[in-house]
Design an enzyme around this catalytic site. Structure first.
Site, PDB file in Angstrom:
ATOM      1  N   SER A 179       0.695  -1.182   0.055  1.00  0.00           N
ATOM      2  CA  SER A 179      -0.142   0.132  -0.043  1.00  0.00           C
ATOM      3  C   SER A 179       0.859   1.214  -0.055  1.00  0.00           C
ATOM      4  O   SER A 179       1.884   1.334   0.629  1.00  0.00           O
ATOM      5  CB  SER A 179      -0.897  -0.024   1.318  1.00  0.00           C
ATOM      6  OG  SER A 179      -1.688   1.088   1.662  1.00  0.00           O
ATOM      7  N   TYR A 236      -3.732  -0.270  10.013  1.00  0.00           N
ATOM      8  CA  TYR A 236      -3.586  -1.177   8.972  1.00  0.00           C
ATOM      9  C   TYR A 236      -2.364  -0.680   8.067  1.00  0.00           C
ATOM     10  O   TYR A 236      -1.576  -1.740   7.593  1.00  0.00           O
ATOM     11  CB  TYR A 236      -4.880  -0.442   8.122  1.00  0.00           C
ATOM     12  CG  TYR A 236      -4.672  -0.789   6.607  1.00  0.00           C
ATOM     13  CD1 TYR A 236      -4.518  -2.128   6.020  1.00  0.00           C
ATOM     14  CD2 TYR A 236      -4.430   0.196   5.723  1.00  0.00           C
ATOM     15  CE1 TYR A 236      -4.450  -2.441   4.671  1.00  0.00           C
ATOM     16  CE2 TYR A 236      -4.246  -0.008   4.303  1.00  0.00           C
ATOM     17  CZ  TYR A 236      -3.925  -1.363   3.789  1.00  0.00           C
ATOM     18  OH  TYR A 236      -3.827  -1.295   2.431  1.00  0.00           O
ATOM     19  N   LYS A 265       1.078  -3.444   7.038  1.00  0.00           N
ATOM     20  CA  LYS A 265       1.754  -3.339   5.571  1.00  0.00           C
ATOM     21  C   LYS A 265       3.403  -3.121   5.661  1.00  0.00           C
ATOM     22  O   LYS A 265       4.004  -3.756   5.082  1.00  0.00           O
ATOM     23  CB  LYS A 265       1.142  -2.593   4.467  1.00  0.00           C
ATOM     24  CG  LYS A 265      -0.403  -2.665   4.184  1.00  0.00           C
ATOM     25  CD  LYS A 265      -0.561  -4.111   3.355  1.00  0.00           C
ATOM     26  CE  LYS A 265      -1.580  -4.342   2.829  1.00  0.00           C
ATOM     27  NZ  LYS A 265      -1.765  -5.681   2.016  1.00  0.00           N
TER      28      LYS A 265
END
Length: 333
Positions: free
Chosen positions: A118, A142, A146
């Site tokens: 991401s 989140y 990543k």
């Protein structure tokens, strides 16, 4: 013809990648827990329902498909507010289970992994652009999952246990042009989703923040058509060894437009795509909002020979077409 395992292949991104690979003459195998994915998106494809951490299941997949050439890992929880409310759940799903999945792949002599990462891990820059060497500063649990998982993969690649390509992308829009799949969420919170909802309800769209130091004062994002994103995955898979050879077995590639789109520009593109005026209300920034970033990198073009083929208007039209068809594909439940 090659065969690829796609973890998370029943989701928006994973199913689009699977369709692209199939259209180009390759075979796919889908592994998905269906926590957020849709069974309908696996129709006609070899499908294993289960968790990426299930070693016995992964072993069975490789036993039944020993000719898998590479694995694409799209399996992750991705909703930022949910990650803030449940960070433990996100670290378990995206990091802990991801580590178990990698161990199962290595045990089955898998040597190639394409990781869907991401662009949200980047630190915002003064000019809103980033490349693969830009500093990172993930702002949500989140995003941190990543970044952490990329570090883990980098170490595993350095040890020679796996070759990895990590594609960092930003804001996927659109749908499979044949409308076999699309965004399964009925009320997405991103700007385009809100515009579509306002368009159908004949309500004004709110631009939250008009005093950013961008070219028109509104926030900026790097919107990419999901079919272009799928094409970047295809090209990385087909040239995997060359792409990783000069990078110590671990290559990072940004996948974006290179220009970015402001919210005002997205509104203008939406009006062009629909042929209708969209009423707009300008409001203050929301807490936690940021101006945004977009990629300035040419690495995807240099290494993959990739560049986006679809316009923002294409993405809007395909998103609208998918919304119109969605309930006939996945039902209303």
């Amino acid at each position: 013809m090659k065969k690829f395992l796609i973890a998370g292949g029943a989701g928006f991104i994973g199913s689009s990648i699977a369709s692209k690979l199939i259209d180009e003459g390759h075979q796919v195998v889908i592994l998905d827990s269906l926590v957020t994915g849709r069974r309908e998106f696996t129709s006609g494809r070899p499908f294993y329902e289960g968790d990426i951490a299930d070693g016995a299941l992964v072993d069975r997949i490789f036993e039944q498909h020993p000719d898998i050439d590479a694995v694409v890992n799209c399996a992750a929880l991705i909703v930022v507010p949910d990650s803030v409310a449940d960070p433990l759940g996100y670290y378990e799903a995206n990091v802990a289970k991801g580590i178990q999945f990698i161990s199962h792949l290595v045990r089955n002599h898998c040597t190639r992994l394409l990781f869907s990462s991401s662009g949200s891990i980047y630190k915002a820059s003064d000019d809103f652009t980033v490349d693969e060497n830009s500093p990172t500063d993930p702002l949500s649990p989140y995003s941190r999952t990543k970044e952490i998982f990329e570090q883990i993969l980098r170490d595993i690649a350095a040890a020679g246990q796996l070759q990895v390509v990590s594609l960092r992308y930003f804001n996927p829009i659109g749908a499979d042009p044949q409308l076999r799949s699309g965004l399964q969420i009925r009320q997405p919170t991103h700007a385009l989703g809100a515009m579509i909802a306002c368009h159908h309800a004949d309500k004004p769209f709110h631009i939250t923040g008009t005093d950013y130091p961008t070219r028109d004062g509104s926030g900026i994002r790097d919107y990419i058509h999901v079919w272009d994103l799928a094409d970047a995955h295809l090209k990385a898979l087909l040239d995997f060894d060359t792409v990783t050879r000069d990078a110590g077995g671990y290559q990072v590639i940004n996948v974006g437009t290179g220009t970015g789109t402001t919210v005002r520009e997205l509104v203008a593109a939406f009006e062009t795509a629909t042929g209708r005026h969209l009423d707009v209300v300008e409001t203050d920034r929301r807490p936690g909002d940021a101006a945004g970033v977009y990629t300035r990198s040419t690495r995807a073009g240099d290494l993959l020979g990739w560049k986006p083929q679809h316009t923002i208007e294409d993405g809007i039209r395909d998103s609208l077409a998918w919304v119109a068809k969605r309930d006939t594909v996945i039902g209303t439940a």
